[in-house]
Design a protein around this motif. Structure first.
Motif, PDB file in Angstrom:
ATOM      1  N   GLU A 178      10.793 -57.211 -31.683  1.00 22.75           N
ATOM      2  CA  GLU A 178       9.875 -58.089 -32.403  1.00 22.75           C
ATOM      3  C   GLU A 178      10.348 -59.547 -32.320  1.00 22.75           C
ATOM      4  O   GLU A 178       9.543 -60.459 -32.096  1.00 22.75           O
ATOM      5  N   LEU A 179      11.646 -59.726 -32.481  1.00 22.63           N
ATOM      6  CA  LEU A 179      12.191 -61.084 -32.423  1.00 22.63           C
ATOM      7  C   LEU A 179      12.003 -61.692 -31.034  1.00 22.63           C
ATOM      8  O   LEU A 179      11.610 -62.863 -30.899  1.00 22.63           O
ATOM      9  N   VAL A 180      12.249 -60.896 -30.023  1.00 22.47           N
ATOM     10  CA  VAL A 180      12.074 -61.391 -28.647  1.00 22.47           C
ATOM     11  C   VAL A 180      10.612 -61.719 -28.384  1.00 22.47           C
ATOM     12  O   VAL A 180      10.293 -62.754 -27.762  1.00 22.47           O
ATOM     13  N   ARG A 181       9.717 -60.858 -28.879  1.00 21.62           N
ATOM     14  CA  ARG A 181       8.285 -61.122 -28.680  1.00 21.62           C
ATOM     15  C   ARG A 181       7.880 -62.439 -29.340  1.00 21.62           C
ATOM     16  O   ARG A 181       7.159 -63.250 -28.745  1.00 21.62           O
ATOM     17  N   ARG A 182       8.366 -62.662 -30.552  1.00 21.40           N
ATOM     18  CA  ARG A 182       8.024 -63.904 -31.260  1.00 21.40           C
ATOM     19  C   ARG A 182       8.640 -65.124 -30.572  1.00 21.40           C
ATOM     20  O   ARG A 182       8.028 -66.193 -30.514  1.00 21.40           O
TER      21      ARG A 182
END
Lengths: 225, 227
Positions: free
Chosen positions: A33-37
């Motif tokens: 999720e962090l990488v996607r954001r």
């Protein structure tokens, strides 16, 4: 008896291993999720990444380089590379492992640069930088205990700084950062056997350093006639 | 299991467990040296794990936040073509602003100094005046009175008379009056014919024809004109 000496639980498993397995999938989801954001350019994701990793990355860099200034430089380089290359992160390892790998590589570079350039320099400011630690003052403990702990930590850090950097890396990643052997192999991009060998030799070197420092020195000795 | 093998395995055992290494527990229970060695390794490992976490300095935290903000802006600016064009236009404008800014103060100072020196020195500078080449401006900026070109060949009757003629800007007669006003019919007819066949020029102001009045005095043997 041996289990208690070796720091194992009653089942012979290392303490915390079960909890680590349980939280692994959750951590993976958070990483994704962090990488996607980050890839989407979400401003809060940058803050989240910093708040999550700036402290362990600085701690790792400090342990590898044993110098706060160099550690700060390395941390900035690490996060610059993370921000710019997060779109190339292929998720073949965890985000933490990826960032730690960048940190170790940057520390290598910094050490190389140090030996080429700064080893010939002479510092002008002898005043040591203030050391920030997480320790919270405990009113229950005596000043003797506090001093004893501080000196003990300084002794260990000093010994850690004197052993071979290759061994220091694995020992720090294993015993300070609490990475698994597999994660260390990923971070350093070496085989599992090499990790085990280096940990063995690193701990042995550290033990010898500490033993040599802690051996009592005689205040006087008989001089031969 | 001998001591060398136990010591080589101990490092792995410290992190894993004794389950896979059955012979070690028994060896440690019997061998005092290996037990002490294991104890020392365990203490070293425990102390390493208890090392205090080094917190990043406040200055580094600030620098990292600035870095994050800058990189965030950089990523956004490269998201779409339009954003990229806007970004580079802003960067270019910023670059030129910064490029010209060092010159702004010296330029302004130099200009003001030049103006100051010119105003101080200009009145005292020797200049040659070519008055002979000047064009007279009186015809353009001055005034002229209304006139007439020629009178008809016939004269008036028996008495003297003064006629006040009102002209427009084209020189046409708009009105006229006579002094004395109580003239007989033949005299009025002669004056009307005289005005009708006379060509008048209007007065001018700044070179432009304007409406005006003209005072014409007729005598038996001569005519006096006064504008």
């Amino acid at each position: 008896m041996a289990s208690s000496v070796l720091g194992l639980n009653s089942d012979g498993e290392p303490v915390g291993a079960t909890a680590r397995l349980r939280t692994e999938s959750t951590g993976q989801r958070e990483d994704d999720e962090l990488v996607r954001r980050l890839r989407a350019g979400d401003e809060a994701a940058y803050e989240d990444l910093l708040s999550r990793f700036q402290q362990p990355v600085y701690n790792l860099a400090y342990r590898l380089l044993n110098d706060p200034g160099d550690a700060s430089d390395v941390v900035q380089e690490v996060f610059l590379k993370v921000f710019r290359n997060v779109s190339h992160f292929r998720r073949q390892s965890s985000l933490k492992t990826w960032i730690y790998r960048i940190t170790v590589n940057e520390a290598h570079n910094q050490r190389r640069w140090f030996f080429r350039h700064r080893s010939r320099e002479v510092g002008l400011d002898d005043e040591p930088e203030q050391i920030h630690t997480r320790n919270v003052p405990d009113s229950e403990r005596s000043p003797f205990d506090c001093t004893f702990d501080r000196e003990k930590h300084e002794l260990i850090e000093s010994a850690l700084g004197r052993i071979n950097p290759l061994f220091r890396e694995v020992v720090v990643l294993r015993d300070v950062e609490d990475l698994s052997y597999e994660e260390i192999a990923e971070v350093l991009q070496i085989s599992l056997g090499t990790v085990k060998s280096r940990i063995l030799r690193g701990r042995e070197a550290l033990r010898q350093e500490l033993t040599a420092r802690l051996e009592p020195q005689p205040a006087w000795r008989w001089a031969p006639e | 299991m001998n001591c060398d093998k136990v010591r080589k395995t101990l490092s792995i055992v410290l992190g894993r467990g004794l389950g896979a290494f059955d012979g070690i527990s028994e060896h440690l229970a019997q061998c005092r040296e290996c037990s002490d060695y294991a104890q020392e390794l365990s203490v070293v490992r425990g102390e390493l794990r208890n090392l205090p976490m080094r917190l990043p300095p406040a200055r580094l935290v600030t620098q990292l936040q600035v870095l994050a903000s800058r990189e965030h802006l950089r990523r956004i600016s490269r998201g779409t073509l339009r954003a990229m064009v806007h970004f580079w236009a802003a960067e270019l404008r910023f670059f030129f602003d910064n490029l010209m800014r060092p010159f702004a103060l010296p330029f302004a100072g130099g200009l003001l100094s030049a103006l100051f020196l010119f105003t101080m020195l200009a009145p005292g500078l020797p200049t040659r005046r070519h008055i002979s080449n000047d064009v007279l401006l009186s015809g353009i900026f001055g005034q002229s009175q209304a006139t007439f070109d020629a009178l008809p060949p016939w004269g008036l009757g028996e008495d003297d008379v003064v006629v006040l003629v009102t002209l427009d800007k084209d020189g046409s007669v708009m009105d006229y009056s006579t002094i004395p006003s109580n003239l007989n019919a033949k005299m009025r007819n002669d004056i009307a014919n005289m005005i009708l066949f006379t060509k008048f020029q209007p007065a001018t102001e700044f070179g432009m024809p304007v409406a005006s009045t003209l005072l014409v005095s007729f005598r038996r043997d001569s005519i006096n004109v006064k504008g």
